[in-house]
Design a protein around this motif. Structure first.
Motif, PDB file in Angstrom:
ATOM      1  N   ALA A 358       0.828  -1.200   0.000  1.00 41.12           N
ATOM      2  CA  ALA A 358       0.000   0.000   0.000  1.00 41.12           C
ATOM      3  C   ALA A 358       0.866   1.255   0.000  1.00 41.12           C
ATOM      4  N   ILE A 359       1.878   1.278   0.860  1.00 41.01           N
ATOM      5  CA  ILE A 359       2.751   2.454   0.905  1.00 41.01           C
ATOM      6  C   ILE A 359       3.592   2.543  -0.359  1.00 41.01           C
ATOM      7  N   GLU A 360       4.138   1.420  -0.804  1.00 44.40           N
ATOM      8  CA  GLU A 360       4.962   1.451  -2.009  1.00 44.40           C
ATOM      9  C   GLU A 360       4.154   1.879  -3.234  1.00 44.40           C
ATOM     10  N   GLY A 361       2.887   1.483  -3.306  1.00 47.19           N
ATOM     11  CA  GLY A 361       2.065   1.881  -4.449  1.00 47.19           C
ATOM     12  C   GLY A 361       1.902   3.380  -4.529  1.00 47.19           C
ATOM     13  N   VAL A 362       1.646   4.017  -3.387  1.00 44.22           N
ATOM     14  CA  VAL A 362       1.519   5.479  -3.358  1.00 44.22           C
ATOM     15  C   VAL A 362       2.843   6.127  -3.731  1.00 44.22           C
ATOM     16  N   VAL A 363       3.930   5.651  -3.132  1.00 47.35           N
ATOM     17  CA  VAL A 363       5.250   6.258  -3.363  1.00 47.35           C
ATOM     18  C   VAL A 363       5.702   6.039  -4.802  1.00 47.35           C
ATOM     19  N   CYS A 364       5.494   4.851  -5.347  1.00 40.38           N
ATOM     20  CA  CYS A 364       5.896   4.599  -6.738  1.00 40.38           C
ATOM     21  C   CYS A 364       5.183   5.539  -7.704  1.00 40.38           C
ATOM     22  N   GLY A 365       3.896   5.796  -7.461  1.00 41.92           N
ATOM     23  CA  GLY A 365       3.177   6.722  -8.314  1.00 41.92           C
ATOM     24  C   GLY A 365       3.782   8.114  -8.290  1.00 41.92           C
ATOM     25  N   LEU A 366       4.173   8.569  -7.106  1.00 37.43           N
ATOM     26  CA  LEU A 366       4.792   9.893  -6.990  1.00 37.43           C
ATOM     27  C   LEU A 366       6.186   9.916  -7.616  1.00 37.43           C
ATOM     28  N   LEU A 367       6.926   8.830  -7.468  1.00 35.55           N
ATOM     29  CA  LEU A 367       8.267   8.801  -8.053  1.00 35.55           C
ATOM     30  C   LEU A 367       8.220   8.704  -9.572  1.00 35.55           C
ATOM     31  N   ASP A 368       7.180   8.091 -10.124  1.00 36.16           N
ATOM     32  CA  ASP A 368       6.991   8.153 -11.576  1.00 36.16           C
ATOM     33  C   ASP A 368       6.763   9.599 -12.007  1.00 36.16           C
ATOM     34  N   GLY A 369       6.042  10.351 -11.168  1.00 39.36           N
ATOM     35  CA  GLY A 369       5.859  11.775 -11.445  1.00 39.36           C
ATOM     36  C   GLY A 369       7.160  12.542 -11.382  1.00 39.36           C
ATOM     37  N   LEU A 370       8.004  12.204 -10.411  1.00 38.22           N
ATOM     38  CA  LEU A 370       9.314  12.850 -10.313  1.00 38.22           C
ATOM     39  C   LEU A 370      10.149  12.584 -11.558  1.00 38.22           C
ATOM     40  N   ALA A 371      10.093  11.364 -12.068  1.00 39.24           N
ATOM     41  CA  ALA A 371      10.832  11.040 -13.287  1.00 39.24           C
ATOM     42  C   ALA A 371      10.336  11.882 -14.459  1.00 39.24           C
ATOM     43  N   ALA A 372       9.019  12.115 -14.508  1.00 36.20           N
ATOM     44  CA  ALA A 372       8.461  12.928 -15.582  1.00 36.20           C
ATOM     45  C   ALA A 372       8.948  14.374 -15.479  1.00 36.20           C
ATOM     46  N   ILE A 373       9.064  14.904 -14.258  1.00 33.33           N
ATOM     47  CA  ILE A 373       9.595  16.257 -14.069  1.00 33.33           C
ATOM     48  C   ILE A 373      11.045  16.316 -14.548  1.00 33.33           C
ATOM     49  N   THR A 374      11.831  15.317 -14.182  1.00 33.07           N
ATOM     50  CA  THR A 374      13.224  15.257 -14.619  1.00 33.07           C
ATOM     51  C   THR A 374      13.309  15.217 -16.137  1.00 33.07           C
ATOM     52  N   ASN A 375      12.405  14.470 -16.776  1.00 35.50           N
ATOM     53  CA  ASN A 375      12.396  14.357 -18.236  1.00 35.50           C
ATOM     54  C   ASN A 375      12.014  15.661 -18.925  1.00 35.50           C
ATOM     55  N   CYS A 376      11.434  16.601 -18.165  1.00 37.40           N
ATOM     56  CA  CYS A 376      11.141  17.928 -18.721  1.00 37.40           C
ATOM     57  C   CYS A 376      12.363  18.847 -18.679  1.00 37.40           C
ATOM     58  N   GLY A 377      13.499  18.308 -18.278  1.00 33.24           N
ATOM     59  CA  GLY A 377      14.725  19.088 -18.242  1.00 33.24           C
ATOM     60  C   GLY A 377      14.965  19.832 -16.942  1.00 33.24           C
ATOM     61  N   VAL A 378      14.225  19.465 -15.889  1.00 35.09           N
ATOM     62  CA  VAL A 378      14.350  20.141 -14.597  1.00 35.09           C
ATOM     63  C   VAL A 378      15.394  19.411 -13.751  1.00 35.09           C
ATOM     64  N   ASP A 379      16.247  20.178 -13.085  1.00 36.36           N
ATOM     65  CA  ASP A 379      17.249  19.604 -12.191  1.00 36.36           C
ATOM     66  C   ASP A 379      16.558  19.069 -10.939  1.00 36.36           C
ATOM     67  N   THR A 380      16.659  17.780 -10.704  1.00 35.36           N
ATOM     68  CA  THR A 380      16.073  17.156  -9.506  1.00 35.36           C
ATOM     69  C   THR A 380      17.138  16.381  -8.732  1.00 35.36           C
ATOM     70  N   SER A 381      18.369  16.872  -8.796  1.00 36.67           N
ATOM     71  CA  SER A 381      19.493  16.155  -8.199  1.00 36.67           C
ATOM     72  C   SER A 381      19.736  16.522  -6.741  1.00 36.67           C
ATOM     73  N   GLY A 382      18.956  17.457  -6.197  1.00 37.19           N
ATOM     74  CA  GLY A 382      19.215  17.971  -4.856  1.00 37.19           C
ATOM     75  C   GLY A 382      18.549  17.187  -3.746  1.00 37.19           C
ATOM     76  N   ARG A 383      18.241  17.907  -2.690  1.00 37.26           N
ATOM     77  CA  ARG A 383      17.672  17.293  -1.482  1.00 37.26           C
ATOM     78  C   ARG A 383      16.222  16.848  -1.721  1.00 37.26           C
ATOM     79  N   ILE A 384      15.791  15.842  -0.967  1.00 38.14           N
ATOM     80  CA  ILE A 384      14.396  15.409  -0.971  1.00 38.14           C
ATOM     81  C   ILE A 384      13.773  15.798   0.364  1.00 38.14           C
ATOM     82  N   PHE A 385      12.704  16.576   0.288  1.00 35.77           N
ATOM     83  CA  PHE A 385      11.942  16.940   1.475  1.00 35.77           C
ATOM     84  C   PHE A 385      10.590  16.246   1.424  1.00 35.77           C
ATOM     85  N   LEU A 386      10.240  15.600   2.513  1.00 31.76           N
ATOM     86  CA  LEU A 386       8.940  14.953   2.635  1.00 31.76           C
ATOM     87  C   LEU A 386       8.089  15.805   3.559  1.00 31.76           C
TER      88      LEU A 386
END
Length: 470
Positions: A358-386
């Motif tokens: 259940a937790i991994e399903g929610v997190v995987c969906g958000l991380l797929d979104g993060l990958a899409a942001i990265t694919n738009c040419g945005v720098d996502t190499s920094g810190r992760i804040f939850l």
């Protein structure tokens, strides 16, 4: 010692924080809940409920005199006023999916690439433009009465200025979530608006977009900031820097980063939002986050603390059990009619694996979104804040660390959106952004191996593709 007030008017409640404008020190706070917004696919609220909740929260905070105030609010909601400045109907909120067909209709009038190039985002049910189409199609009598439209934070700021015939303003951050204001051109797109209704004089209906730290009026002697959307205020509260990533787990889930230039994504994954400072905030939003944890804790007959403990007793990948967490449809990917699926369950699986999936399903969906942001040419190499309610769970923090392979930090401030609004109020007062923002602490380090991480992510993506084709 001048004080400033930051307001967070969310889907479920209104929070007020009173802070020292020089140091950012929290002086007092208040909170008031909102009435229920309904049952999916409907989610709506009467704007007067937000006013009542603000009044209660402000009183709980001690009804202080302040030098400045700023309101952050839930994005996308459609507030409608008639020619006498009376509310026409309850506001359709971001998580109301009755407008799913209208979002698709909007896309069909051009195509996804056209929408992305014009306003930075492709319409989904959450966006205000889809709700405009729904109102015109389903409630033509109400549509005929509409003289002015605005967003939830615009409405509360207008109320503070006295309401009535006073000017309604918005800001570039919240405006960029409507689907009819372009972060690239910094203007309303009247070609989009003519798709909705070519007979309207839209120039008389829309809020003026104020500058990021412009004073838009006064309330009890305090200057009123332009306000912003809740995600933009969250970025302000964190003090998000280029490269940093914010992952918010509340009722919905969001992942966003700061960009120096506007983004476009014809796949409809990434919303090309503006931020509240003059930069940009590419963002992915999912409809299903902590409510998935609540639902599965209930199914497993445990509280949330026990639910997290169960998840931690399983392993990365939940022993190959996958949850597609679309309990009430989904926004990203755009699956408004989808429902959750638990895939791969067999007699060897335990309650631990179900909780972990259940937790991994929610997190995987958000991380797929993060990958899409990265694919738009945005720098996502920094810190992760939850942030958000989910960030209080050690299990969630650990699973985010495991599935990203990066250190995860959480904030030491529980009301990050109200803090961001307070920062905007201080900037409006002084003409410059204050140096204070939320402090943070490291909550988790990755312990999963790269093969475990990769397998879990790939298994989730394969299950989604097989069952939903995306």
């Amino acid at each position: 010692m001048p004080v400033v007030i930051g307001v967070d008017s969310s889907t479920q409640s209104t929070k007020v924080e009173v802070r020292d404008s020089d140091s950012g020190e929290l002086i007092s706070s208040g909170r008031a809940t909102h009435p229920s917004t309904g049952v999916a696919p409907v989610s709506q609220a009467h704007p007067s409920d937000w006013v009542d909740a603000f009044d209660q929260a402000y009183a709980q905070a001690g009804s202080p005199d302040a030098a400045a105030i700023s309101v952050a609010g839930q994005q996308h909601g459609l507030v409608t006023l008639d020619a006498q400045n009376k509310i026409v109907r309850a506001a359709k909120l971001w998580n109301d999916t009755e407008s799913a067909a209208d979002a698709q209709w909007c896309v069909d009038q051009r195509d996804a690439a056209w929408w992305a190039s014009h306003v930075g985002s492709v319409p989904v049910a959450s966006f205000t433009v889809a709700k405009l189409s729904w109102l015109k199609r389903v409630e033509p009598k109400n549509w005929a009465q509409v003289a002015r439209i605005c967003l939830p934070h615009d409405f509360l700021s207008w109320h503070l200025r006295g309401g009535g015939s006073s000017e309604i303003t918005t800001d570039r951050g919240d405006a960029s979530g409507t689907g009819y204001w372009s972060a690239k051109t910094e203007q309303y797109d009247h070609e989009v608006l003519r798709i909705i209704d070519s007979t309207r004089d839209w120039s008389k209906m829309l809020p003026r977009v104020a500058a990021p730290i412009e004073a838009t009026g006064s309330w009890r002697g305090a200057v009123i900031g332009c306000g912003t959307g809740d995600n933009m205020a969250g970025a302000l509260g964190i003090g998000l820097l280029p490269g940093d990533i914010a992952i918010s787990l509340g009722t919905s889930g969001t992942v966003y980063a700061v960009s120096a230039k506007p983004t476009t994504d014809a796949s409809a994954y990434v919303a090309g939002f503006a931020d509240a400072t003059g930069s940009f905030l590419p963002l992915v939003c999912t409809l299903n986050a902590t409510k998935v944890f609540d639902s599965f804790a209930n199914i497993l007959n445990c509280d949330l603390r026990q639910f997290g403990e169960l998840a931690m007793a399983s392993t990365t990948g939940a022993n190959e059990l996958v949850l597609l967490p679309y309990l009430d449809g989904e926004r990203t990917p755009n699956l408004p009619d989808a429902r959750a699926m638990l895939i791969g369950l067999n007699s060897n699986h335990s309650r631990n694996d179900v909780a972990r999936a259940a937790i991994e399903g929610v997190v995987c969906g958000l991380l797929d979104g993060l990958a899409a942001i990265t694919n738009c040419g945005v720098d996502t190499s920094g810190r992760i804040f939850l942030l958000g309610g989910g960030s209080q769970s050690p299990a969630v923090c650990q699973i985010v660390a495991d599935l990203t392979g990066k250190e995860v930090s959480v904030l030491n401030e529980p009301e990050i959106v109200a803090l961001g609004a307070a920062r905007q109020a201080a900037a409006t007062l002084t003409g410059k952004w204050p140096s204070w923002s939320a402090s943070s602490r490291v909550a988790a380090q990755p312990i999963a191996t790269n093969p475990q991480r990769t397998a879990a992510r790939e298994r989730f993506a394969a299950a989604r593709l097989k069952n939903y084709g995306v």
